[in-house]
Write a protein that holds these residues in place. Structure first.
Motif, PDB file in Angstrom:
ATOM      1  N   GLU A 144       0.817  -1.216   0.000  1.00  0.00           N
ATOM      2  CA  GLU A 144       0.000   0.000   0.000  1.00  0.00           C
ATOM      3  C   GLU A 144       0.852   1.269   0.000  1.00  0.00           C
ATOM      4  O   GLU A 144       0.459   2.280  -0.584  1.00  0.00           O
ATOM      5  CB  GLU A 144      -0.926  -0.006   1.222  1.00  0.00           C
ATOM      6  N   GLY A 146       3.985   1.332  -1.191  1.00  0.00           N
ATOM      7  CA  GLY A 146       4.949   1.267  -2.281  1.00  0.00           C
ATOM      8  C   GLY A 146       6.331   0.792  -1.889  1.00  0.00           C
ATOM      9  O   GLY A 146       7.337   1.239  -2.440  1.00  0.00           O
ATOM     10  N   GLN A 296      -2.005  10.947  -7.932  1.00  0.00           N
ATOM     11  CA  GLN A 296      -1.386  10.650  -6.641  1.00  0.00           C
ATOM     12  C   GLN A 296      -2.068   9.448  -5.996  1.00  0.00           C
ATOM     13  O   GLN A 296      -3.254   9.200  -6.184  1.00  0.00           O
ATOM     14  CB  GLN A 296      -1.462  11.863  -5.717  1.00  0.00           C
ATOM     15  N   LYS A 297      -1.306   8.717  -5.215  1.00  0.00           N
ATOM     16  CA  LYS A 297      -1.784   7.491  -4.593  1.00  0.00           C
ATOM     17  C   LYS A 297      -2.993   7.746  -3.700  1.00  0.00           C
ATOM     18  O   LYS A 297      -2.967   8.649  -2.858  1.00  0.00           O
ATOM     19  CB  LYS A 297      -0.658   6.852  -3.772  1.00  0.00           C
ATOM     20  N   SER A 298      -4.043   6.980  -3.915  1.00  0.00           N
ATOM     21  CA  SER A 298      -5.281   6.976  -3.114  1.00  0.00           C
ATOM     22  C   SER A 298      -6.203   8.154  -3.379  1.00  0.00           C
ATOM     23  O   SER A 298      -7.299   8.215  -2.832  1.00  0.00           O
ATOM     24  CB  SER A 298      -4.981   6.909  -1.601  1.00  0.00           C
ATOM     25  N   THR A 300      -8.968   9.858  -5.236  1.00  0.00           N
ATOM     26  CA  THR A 300     -10.022   9.392  -6.140  1.00  0.00           C
ATOM     27  C   THR A 300     -10.925  10.509  -6.638  1.00  0.00           C
ATOM     28  O   THR A 300     -11.658  10.319  -7.604  1.00  0.00           O
ATOM     29  CB  THR A 300     -10.897   8.334  -5.443  1.00  0.00           C
ATOM     30  N   LEU A 325       6.397  10.110  -0.971  1.00  0.00           N
ATOM     31  CA  LEU A 325       5.299  10.024  -1.917  1.00  0.00           C
ATOM     32  C   LEU A 325       5.805  10.126  -3.339  1.00  0.00           C
ATOM     33  O   LEU A 325       6.724  10.892  -3.638  1.00  0.00           O
ATOM     34  CB  LEU A 325       4.279  11.143  -1.653  1.00  0.00           C
ATOM     35  N   LYS A 326       5.222   9.376  -4.200  1.00  0.00           N
ATOM     36  CA  LYS A 326       5.629   9.382  -5.595  1.00  0.00           C
ATOM     37  C   LYS A 326       5.143  10.660  -6.264  1.00  0.00           C
ATOM     38  O   LYS A 326       3.968  10.971  -6.271  1.00  0.00           O
ATOM     39  CB  LYS A 326       5.048   8.161  -6.326  1.00  0.00           C
ATOM     40  N   HIS A 328       4.806  13.345  -9.628  1.00  0.00           N
ATOM     41  CA  HIS A 328       4.492  13.242 -11.054  1.00  0.00           C
ATOM     42  C   HIS A 328       4.963  14.509 -11.760  1.00  0.00           C
ATOM     43  O   HIS A 328       4.248  15.114 -12.526  1.00  0.00           O
ATOM     44  CB  HIS A 328       2.984  13.044 -11.254  1.00  0.00           C
TER      45      HIS A 328
END
Length: 334
Positions: A144, A146, A296-298, A300, A325-326, A328
């Motif tokens: 979750e 990463g 971004q992760k999560s 929505t 955090l990844k 972009h």
């Protein structure tokens, strides 16, 4: 009904596995307690049955939280998982109380149990099965957030990143950490009570197990109470603030909110832009920001508003840029 079963397929898998494992262990421990009268086994039976019940509820709640928004509930059902977790820990709290009460009774009126090898075999089975579920939950947490890890490293890294785990996975990890350690303590207590006159140790361990259960109740209750009300994800808020500020066409951030909706994040942004740009250009900037934020992760759902630059700096509390955090940044604004 078809929609319900479709949603169940999206439920939290570690919680479902943990529910079945704990139900099996609860039945086995109950049979062992019936034949041996061992109070440590009683504590573990109550613990396993409590975990089985609430982890099943958590599985169902995690599935229902993924239901799409409706006209009546336009923000979706993400917080259902928080409400279910709140209900689940109440069950654990009741069983924790009964476990402590039984342990105290055994300390005051100690009795000698029988069937040493039956008890030890059941507890050893519990250590193996609960440990397996714990390791799976640890791997799920690492996935979750990463991170890739295996074996004991997976457990250590999951413990470090527990705060970033999804509510359902976190609950499974915490409960099975207590369950595995509880089985180990009960195993030691049975041996000590059998080979020494210190038979009260089984009651003491029963109280310790109940106290650990109460600790899980307290932590999970507080976290999910905040989630049910609507808690900000500070780390993601800071990360998105950097993404927006990096856009050369955004002059200021007037408002930025990142709210946890169960396992998902919802973002609301009001940014300032040069009043001389055309509506079409502003729309292109919004599209690029939307692509970055939803990437971004999560995250929505995102809502973005623009207002003209008023020459006053409104956003000044950006902290240190999160590295975990990844990003972009390869997405170029127009």
């Amino acid at each position: 009904m078809g929609e319900f079963f479709s949603l169940l397929k999206q439920g939290n898998k570690p919680s479902l596995l943990a529910a079945f494992v704990n139900l099996l262990l609860g039945i086995i421990k109950g049979v062992a307690y019936f034949f041996t009268g061992n109070v440590a086994m009683f504590a573990e039976m109550m613990h396993s049955l409590g975990d089985a019940a609430n982890q099943f509820f958590v599985f169902v709640g995690s599935a229902l939280s993924k239901k799409a928004p409706t006209r009546k509930f336009p923000t979706g059902f993400g917080r259902v998982i928080n409400l279910v977790c709140l209900f689940a820990v109440i069950i654990v709290g009741i069983l924790a109380y009964e476990t402590i009460l039984e342990g105290w009774h055994h300390i005051l009126h100690p009795t000698t149990s029988t069937g040493l090898w039956i008890v030890l075999s059941v507890l050893a089975l519990g250590i193996i099965l609960e440990g397996s579920v714990l390791l799976k939950a640890a791997k799920e947490i690492n996935t979750e957030v990463g991170i890739q890890a295996h074996g004991l490293t997976a457990f250590i890294k999951a413990l470090k990143n527990l705060g970033r785990a999804k509510p359902a996975t976190k609950l499974v990890f915490m409960e099975d950490s207590v369950a595995t350690s509880g089985n180990v303590l009960a195993f030691i207590a049975v041996l000590v009570a059998h080979y020494t006159p210190f038979v009260q140790i089984e009651g003491i361990v029963s109280i310790i197990i109940g106290a650990m259960m109460f600790f899980v109740v307290g932590v999970v209750f507080l976290e999910n109470a905040r989630g049910a009300i609507g808690e900000t994800d500070e780390e993601m808020l800071n990360h998105i603030a950097y993404l927006v500020s990096d856009n050369p066409h955004i002059t200021d951030i007037r408002k930025l909110v990142v709210i946890k909706e169960g396992e998902a994040l919802h973002v609301e942004l009001m940014a300032e832009i040069d009043p001389s740009v055309t509506v079409a250009f502003a729309d292109d900037v919004r599209d690029d920001l939307m692509k970055q934020i939803l990437g971004q992760k999560s995250v929505t759902r995102a809502t973005i508003y623009f207002d003209e630059d008023d020459g006053v700096t409104n956003w000044s509390h950006i902290g240190e840029r999160p590295e975990k955090l990844k990003t972009h940044d390869n997405l170029k604004t127009k």
